[in-house]
Design a protein around this motif. Structure first.
Motif, mmCIF file in Angstrom:
data_model
loop_
_atom_site.group_PDB
_atom_site.id
_atom_site.type_symbol
_atom_site.label_atom_id
_atom_site.label_comp_id
_atom_site.label_asym_id
_atom_site.label_seq_id
_atom_site.Cartn_x
_atom_site.Cartn_y
_atom_site.Cartn_z
ATOM 1 N N ALA B 123 7.645 3.246 8.653
ATOM 2 C CA ALA B 123 7.619 1.805 8.123
ATOM 3 C C ALA B 123 8.606 0.789 9.153
ATOM 4 C CB ALA B 123 7.561 1.564 6.905
ATOM 5 N N GLU B 141 0.186 -2.836 11.203
ATOM 6 C CA GLU B 141 -0.241 -2.436 9.801
ATOM 7 C C GLU B 141 -1.613 -1.731 9.370
ATOM 8 O OE1 GLU B 141 1.481 -2.841 7.151
ATOM 9 O OE2 GLU B 141 -0.244 -2.312 5.817
ATOM 10 N N SER B 142 -2.529 -2.199 10.336
ATOM 11 C CA SER B 142 -3.752 -1.467 10.309
ATOM 12 C C SER B 142 -3.713 -0.208 10.531
ATOM 13 C CB SER B 142 -4.703 -2.531 11.108
ATOM 14 O OG SER B 142 -4.099 -2.386 12.472
ATOM 15 N N LEU B 144 -1.239 2.001 10.109
ATOM 16 C CA LEU B 144 -0.465 2.439 8.831
ATOM 17 C C LEU B 144 -1.402 2.855 8.002
ATOM 18 C CD1 LEU B 144 3.044 0.572 9.071
ATOM 19 C CD2 LEU B 144 2.853 3.305 9.787
ATOM 20 N N GLN B 145 -2.340 1.886 7.683
ATOM 21 C CA GLN B 145 -3.302 2.099 6.471
ATOM 22 C C GLN B 145 -4.156 2.976 6.579
ATOM 23 O OE1 GLN B 145 -5.558 -1.571 5.990
ATOM 24 N NE2 GLN B 145 -3.714 -2.823 5.201
ATOM 25 N N ILE B 146 -4.550 3.350 7.937
ATOM 26 C CA ILE B 146 -5.327 4.615 8.253
ATOM 27 C C ILE B 146 -4.695 5.844 8.127
ATOM 28 C CG2 ILE B 146 -6.516 5.766 10.265
ATOM 29 C CD1 ILE B 146 -7.243 3.165 11.508
ATOM 30 N N ASP B 148 -1.930 6.076 6.046
ATOM 31 C CA ASP B 148 -1.636 6.240 4.512
ATOM 32 C C ASP B 148 -2.936 6.796 3.917
ATOM 33 O OD1 ASP B 148 0.834 5.376 4.500
ATOM 34 O OD2 ASP B 148 0.257 3.248 3.878
ATOM 35 N N ALA B 149 -4.364 6.543 4.482
ATOM 36 C CA ALA B 149 -5.260 7.059 3.830
ATOM 37 C C ALA B 149 -5.640 8.534 4.140
ATOM 38 C CB ALA B 149 -6.484 6.326 4.307
ATOM 39 N N TYR B 155 -10.348 6.749 5.178
ATOM 40 C CA TYR B 155 -10.050 5.190 5.273
ATOM 41 C C TYR B 155 -11.321 4.443 5.173
ATOM 42 C CZ TYR B 155 -8.781 0.848 7.268
ATOM 43 O OH TYR B 155 -8.727 -0.626 7.273
ATOM 44 N N LYS B 158 -13.181 4.969 1.709
ATOM 45 C CA LYS B 158 -12.766 4.172 0.658
ATOM 46 C C LYS B 158 -13.227 2.680 1.014
ATOM 47 C CE LYS B 158 -8.174 6.112 -0.266
ATOM 48 N NZ LYS B 158 -6.917 5.835 0.290
ATOM 49 N N LYS B 159 -13.060 2.275 2.287
ATOM 50 C CA LYS B 159 -13.583 0.806 2.720
ATOM 51 C C LYS B 159 -14.953 0.635 2.206
ATOM 52 C CE LYS B 159 -13.660 -2.216 6.631
ATOM 53 N NZ LYS B 159 -13.498 -2.105 7.940
ATOM 54 N N ARG B 162 -15.323 0.462 -1.306
ATOM 55 C CA ARG B 162 -14.831 -1.036 -1.910
ATOM 56 C C ARG B 162 -15.776 -1.992 -1.702
ATOM 57 N NH1 ARG B 162 -9.646 -0.051 -0.083
ATOM 58 N NH2 ARG B 162 -10.236 -1.202 1.953
#
Ligand code: SF4
Lengths: 417, 171
Positions: B123, B141-142, B144-146, B148-149, B155, B158-159, B162
């Motif tokens: 991070a 950030e985009s 890092l989200q992948i 993290d998932a 990813y 989940k998306k 949602r």
């Protein structure tokens, strides 16, 4: 400031003006996959949705291990066929058509101005027809099947300005090997390569395919030739959809412009174990080898097999070597057959394999034993690629490989001009 | 951010030596893939690698084929991250899509040796080693989200869930 081809195509897809370096979300025109569709299907199933979103954009060609050599490969092919039926995917080419890049092109999917994604690193090939075509991985292919979208960074562009005329027995393969040798295997990493200049336009479409295909070996995201009359005429009777020719503006911004006078280039050989380890044939002639390969998606078209036949006609390949010929597709196969070139090759002692990837990736048909050496017209010579990690691969043009097959060691094809 | 042992290699580590082509269509299980990780470069690696270890290499890591298994096999061999001077573009994407962090930092590569222990903060973009502290540009950030998932497929899954729930709630 004008725009490059890549900026224009990606901008049009993103619905705004874009510059190199920007990240855009885009929806492709086509998405190609091959035997790896079995793995893509596995990933797709994990998403737990029923239907692919873009049925008519999906093109699947079975070519990597065809016909299946083991039960496992057979199961992969079976899973793919069932998925194709289940999802009503219209553009499916089963094991008898040929290598994906040739099949995709000759069936009119590789079109000017199109955005093409492919789950194969040599997807760059379609730049030969003025498409923006780029390789992606499996998970990504599965997510594109599901969402019809992915992100791409708009690449900077390297323009390779080629002048002069090809000397006798020197071919597009020698030029691209020379360029990769000089510039290095990562020179064009994340970048687009534009092949330009009079010499680029003089190349046949088959030769343009060789160069765009091998742009991947200098790390390029995509390769590109301006689609001229020659290309448009060829596409006329096979285009799968409407298209628009896109070209760079004359004042576009290039990362670099590299000049190459092709009339000064000798036949080239990429030595083990990297594609940029390139030397003129005169420096490596006399190197013995065990297996020669003429063909693959890089150099398995009519003009390639014709020049090989021209050298081998009426002669016999050296008794210490085995020579495998792999036409790029069934259509090319049929034409060289009808023109008598295949007959000349078989008569000279070559073994003709069915159109497909064959030994190119070391999965079946002619893999190498420890200590063995091959000379091949394919595009990659990484350690272990064609079998044992203790084997070695040289890369060259069909003329150089054919001349070498006659003598049983690496040979300058100009001897047979 | 945990410490990991370094496995150091040179330039142009290509996908054929990371995951040999002969396995690409026969070995489909990630745990099986892990057993062949880096087989043609360093036959010791797959036997000795421990979860959390870090691969450090020169320029153009992952050049060659688009085969995603090159990233998958490293991930499932327990590799925490790959640090390199540069990455081939398809490998870079594949690694992120498989949830394997990739760090571009020439300075760290020049200084860090094989066998030592280092730690990485993704991070903030910091590598800590006995040879010093090295900064790198953190991933967007985009991306890092992948990571993290756990990769692109989880990813997207989940998306999509949602979006579906959102759609149903609005209906
Ligand atoms: S012939 Fe070789 S390089 Fe071409 S698609 Fe097949 S495996 Fe890839």
């Amino acid at each position: 400031m004008g725009q490059t081809f890549s900026e224009k195509v990606l901008g049009a897809k993103a619905g705004k003006t874009v510059k190199a370096g920007e990240i855009v979300f885009v929806s492709p025109d086509y998405i190609l996959s091959h035997d790896n569709s079995a793995a893509i299907i596995q990933e797709f199933r994990k998403l737990a949705i029923e239907r692919v979103k873009c049925t008519e954009k999906i093109v699947i060609v079975l070519d990597h291990v065809v016909p299946a050599s083991t039960e496992k490969y057979a199961q992969n092919h079976k899973d793919i066929r069932e998925f194709v039926k289940e999802q009503d995917i219209p553009h499916f080419f089963d094991v008898f058509h040929g290598i994906c890049h040739q099949v995709f092109s000759e069936n009119g999917f590789a079109l000017p101005g199109k955005l093409i994604l492919g789950a194969d690193s040599h997807t760059t090939s379609y730049g030969a027809f003025g498409a923006f075509s780029v390789g992606i991985g499996r998970s990504e292919a599965a997510s594109v099947w599901a969402t019809d979208e992915t992100w791409l960074k708009v690449p900077e562009t390297i323009r390779i300005e080629m002048s002069g005329k090809l000397p006798a027995m020197v071919f597009a393969k020698d030029i691209i090997l020379n360029i990769i040798g000089k510039e290095g295997a990562d020179r064009a990493n994340y970048k687009a390569v534009e092949f330009a200049g009079q010499a680029a336009q003089d190349f046949s479409l088959a030769s343009r395919l060789v160069m765009a295909n091998m742009a991947a070996e200098m790390g390029a995201k995509n390769g590109y030739f301006v689609p001229d009359e020659k290309a448009l005429t060829w596409l006329e009777e096979r285009a799968q959809s409407e298209f628009e020719v896109v070209v760079s503006d004359s004042d576009a911004n290039y990362e670099a412009v590299l000049d190459y006078d092709i009339s000064a280039i000798e036949p080239q050989v990429a030595c083990p174990h990297t594609v940029d380890n390139v030397r003129p044939v005169t420096e490596v002639q006399g190197t013995p080898f065990h297996q020669a390969i003429i063909g693959t998606c890089t150099n398995g078209r009519i003009e390639d097999l014709k020049v090989a036949a021209q050298i081998l006609r009426g002669k016999k390949v050296h008794p210490d070597v085995r020579v495998l010929v792999i036409p790029a597709s069934r259509k090319e196969y049929l034409q060289v057959l009808q023109q008598g070139d295949l007959e000349a090759l078989v008569d000279a002692g070559c073994l003709v394999l069915n159109p497909g990837c064959g030994p190119c990736l070391g999965a079946h048909q002619g893999v190498l034993a420890p200590g063995e050496v091959a000379i091949s017209t394919a595009n990659r010579n990484f350690r272990g690629r064609m079998g044992s990690r203790d084997s070695a691969i040289y890369l060259a043009s069909p003329a150089t490989v054919a001349a070498s097959a006659l003598e049983g060691s690496i040979t300058d094809p100009r001897k047979y001009a | 951010m945990s410490k990991g042992k370094v496995w150091k290699y040179g330039d142009d580590v290509n996908t054929d030596v990371i995951f040999p082509g002969k396995y690409t269509y026969s070995v489909l299980d990630p745990e099986e893939m892990a057993k062949h990780a880096l087989e043609d470069l360093d036959p010791e690696f797959a036997h000795k690698v421990k979860p959390g270890d870090i691969v450090v290499a020169g320029k153009n890591f992952g050049c060659g084929s688009s085969r995603e298994q090159a990233a998958t096999c490293l991930k499932h061999a327990g590799v925490q991250a790959v640090i390199a001077k540069s990455f081939a573009r398809i490998f870079f994407r594949n690694a992120i899509n498989q949830g394997l962090p990739v760090v571009q930092c020439s300075e760290a590569v020049d200084n860090i040796q094989g066998g030592g222990e280092i730690s990485i903060d993704f991070a903030t973009g910091v590598i800590e080693s006995q040879k010093g502290v090295f900064d790198f540009a953190p991933l967007p950030e985009s991306v890092l989200q992948i990571l993290d998932a756990g990769g692109l497929i989880p990813y997207i899954k989940k998306k999509m869930e949602r979006e579906k729930n959102h759609g149903e709630n609005n209906a």
